[in-house]
Enzyme design. Structure first.
Site, short mmCIF file in Angstrom:
data_model
loop_
_atom_site.label_atom_id
_atom_site.label_comp_id
_atom_site.label_asym_id
_atom_site.label_seq_id
_atom_site.Cartn_x
_atom_site.Cartn_y
_atom_site.Cartn_z
N LYS A 141 0.51 23.20 59.27
CA LYS A 141 1.78 23.87 59.41
C LYS A 141 1.30 25.30 59.58
O LYS A 141 1.97 26.24 60.44
CB LYS A 141 2.93 23.73 58.51
N ARG A 185 11.87 11.80 52.72
CA ARG A 185 11.83 10.38 53.26
C ARG A 185 12.71 9.47 52.25
O ARG A 185 12.54 8.26 52.65
CB ARG A 185 10.14 10.13 53.24
#
Ligand code: G6Q
Length: 551
Positions: free
Chosen positions: A514, A278
């Site tokens: 995930k 990010r």
């Protein structure tokens, strides 16, 4: 078990005294209205402002006094903000849980600067990659880089997700005004195949270049989309051998996986593990941005980021824009119990900025244990959200003005429009000033009555006010200005993370889902595989199996 990697990254367990002093101070101030604060201190609108690196920051409409600012600055000092800033810029491994340095600031350090990671100067490598990116961007933009059939590239599709998507798409939208208009730029992130299908539905494979952006080059969504892109490209080019080399480049830290996918090492742009996803839009992850706006303007953006970095590194805490912003957000989050922050850009080109900030702020500070692994003593990361003005005014502002929640707002606006048309811009900016004014001062029952409002309607038309906001102004949205804004929030987020004593640079919270998805994928694909989840998950899987006709 090994403890924290270095001492500068953690602080003594004792809670800074300033938290207690701020708590007592908050008790005195929480009932005080901004109307009173402005009445008793008419100059505060001039004093509680800061001009730095080409930004004007008005924080006078916050529920603070000079004493609050002093206490907050003391909190920053007692929490070790200055030491942590130094440690970050120096390249200490302040991302403790991943044992990594945090050096997005090195990505915009000028040529000739020197920053050591494990004894190695990383600045020359940064500039070597920037030079390669610039050369590549020039070749694509001028048409020198040809597709497999000899046609020039007219479409660029960035394939990436999270940090490898949100920065590039935000920057492209923000800087569209400066982009090469003869080219089309698209961004594919979602594993939902609609994202890919819609992105390419009107494109010619012979004129399309894919930038596969993935730090790890293992991310499920990106790898799936990359495979689909390759199949689409080859189908469009008659399965021509060698087509991939002309139509695919990669941005990654994982050279091996890139080679395995079939992308030539010469067409890979590198970055490093000390760049968090990010925080990566100023790395090679910004390649699509550079192709769109050209190397010179990309360099201007890096210049803006660097200017804010230097301001953050060197300005005294009480005149330090990111520090002040971080402290103010913590003031509402931790003392007033505010749950969210609204980011309201009055600039249509910044329409993806709030979405970008959601990842930056919430993935960074959505943590509940300290650097030492103990439960945090305070509420951490507020929820960030927002939309461009004036659109939001006609939807959710109602709740900000008259709802029961306290929502601190950041207004962002520019003195000059990029597309001047008649009175539009004055109208736009008038609304910024008006909204901040209305939120702060509201409208009393007496004022409402004086307008002849019937008694029964008065309560509905009263605006309590006392809603805090920051106003951030610049002269014009340029690449450098975007850089400054991005670094402003990056460092404000870091400041808050230091106050809360958390690791703002890891993201373990994205892992569990995930892993579970990897287990469920084959269970959906194979209707006979036994299910051993909880009863709800089992039933959901059965529903999907049935829905697709395999059960
Ligand atoms: C960001 C996160 C995350 C990451 C994506 C994509 O800080 O780490 O959003 O950017 O999961 O990862 P890859 O770039 O490795 O594909």
């Amino acid at each position: 078990m090994a403890g924290p990697a270095n001492k500068t990254a953690t602080r003594a367990a004792a809670k800074p005294q300033a938290w207690k002093d701020l708590s007592a101070h908050h008790k005195k101030l929480r009932g005080v209205h901004l109307r009173e604060l402005f009445h008793d201190d008419p100059q505060r609108g001039e004093r509680l402002t800061l001009e730095a690196v080409g930004l004007y920051f008005d924080y006078s409409k916050n529920r603070i006094t000079d004493e609050t600012v002093d206490l907050l600055v003391r909190l920053a000092r007692e929490s070790g903000v200055p030491e942590r800033i130094e440690a970050m810029f120096r390249g200490d491994k302040i991302n403790l849980t991943e044992k990594r340095a945090v050096l997005h600031t090195a990505l915009r350090a000028p040529r000739g600067a020197s920053i050591l990671v494990d004894g190695k100067d990383v600045v020359p490598e940064v500039h070597a990659v920037l030079d390669r990116m610039a050369d590549f961007s020039r070749r694509v933009r001028t048409g020198e880089w040809k597709g497999h059939t000899g046609k020039r590239i007219r479409n660029v599709v960035n394939v990436g997700i999270g940090g490898s998507d949100l920065g590039p798409v935000m920057a492209y939208e923000a800087l569209k005004h400066y982009s090469e208009r003869s080219m089309t730029f698209r961004f594919v992130s979602n594993v939902d195949s609609t994202d890919f299908a819609e992105a390419v539905q009107d494109l010619d494979a012979a004129e399309t270049l894919f930038i596969i952006s993935s730090k790890t080059f293992t991310t499920l969504e990106t790898m799936t989309n990359a495979e689909t892109a390759r199949a689409w490209c080859l189908a469009g080019l008659g399965n021509a051998e060698g087509a991939v080399a002309k139509h695919f480049v990669a941005v990654s830290t994982n050279a091996q996986a890139v080679a395995k996918f079939g992308i030539d090492a010469a067409n890979m742009f590198e970055f490093w593990d000390w760049v968090g996803g990010r925080y990566s839009m100023s790395s090679a992850i910004g390649l699509s941005t550079m192709v769109a706006i050209g190397p010179e303007q990309f360099s201007d953006m890096l210049g803006g980021l660097h200017e804010m970095d230097e301001h953050f590194r060197t300005a005294p805490l009480e005149r330090n824009l990111p520090v002040l912003m971080g402290l103010l957000a913590a003031w509402y989050n931790d003392f007033f119990g505010a749950e969210t922050v609204a980011v309201l850009p009055y600039e249509q080109y910044l329409k993806r900025f709030p979405a970008y900030l959601q990842q930056l702020t919430m993935e960074s500070n959505g943590k509940s244990v300290t650097l030492a692994g103990k439960p945090v003593a305070h509420k951490t990361g507020p929820i960030f959200w927002g939309e461009p003005g004036t659109n939001g005014q006609h939807s959710f502002y109602q709740l900000i003005h008259q709802g029961t929640r306290l929502i601190p707002c950041d207004f962002i606006a520019f003195a000059q429009p990029l597309n001047p048309r008649g009175r539009h811009h004055d109208m736009l900016v008038a609304n910024v000033c008006a909204q901040a004014e209305a939120l702060a001062f509201g409208k009393t029952a007496e004022q409402v009555k004086a307008q002849g409002t019937p008694e029964w309607l008065v309560p509905h038309r009263v605006f309590e006010g006392n809603r805090p906001s920051n106003v951030i102004l610049g002269d014009r949205l340029t690449p450098a200005m975007l850089g400054k804004l991005v670094a402003l929030y990056e460092h404000a987020v870091f400041t808050q993370g230091v106050l809360w004593n958390i690791d703002s640079f890891d993201q373990w919270g994205v892992e569990l889902g995930k892993v579970l998805a990897q287990r469920i994928i084959p269970e959906l694909e194979n209707a006979d595989s036994p299910l051993a989840h909880d009863s709800s998950t089992n039933r959901l899987i059965q529903y999907f199996r049935k829905g697709k006709g395999t059960a």
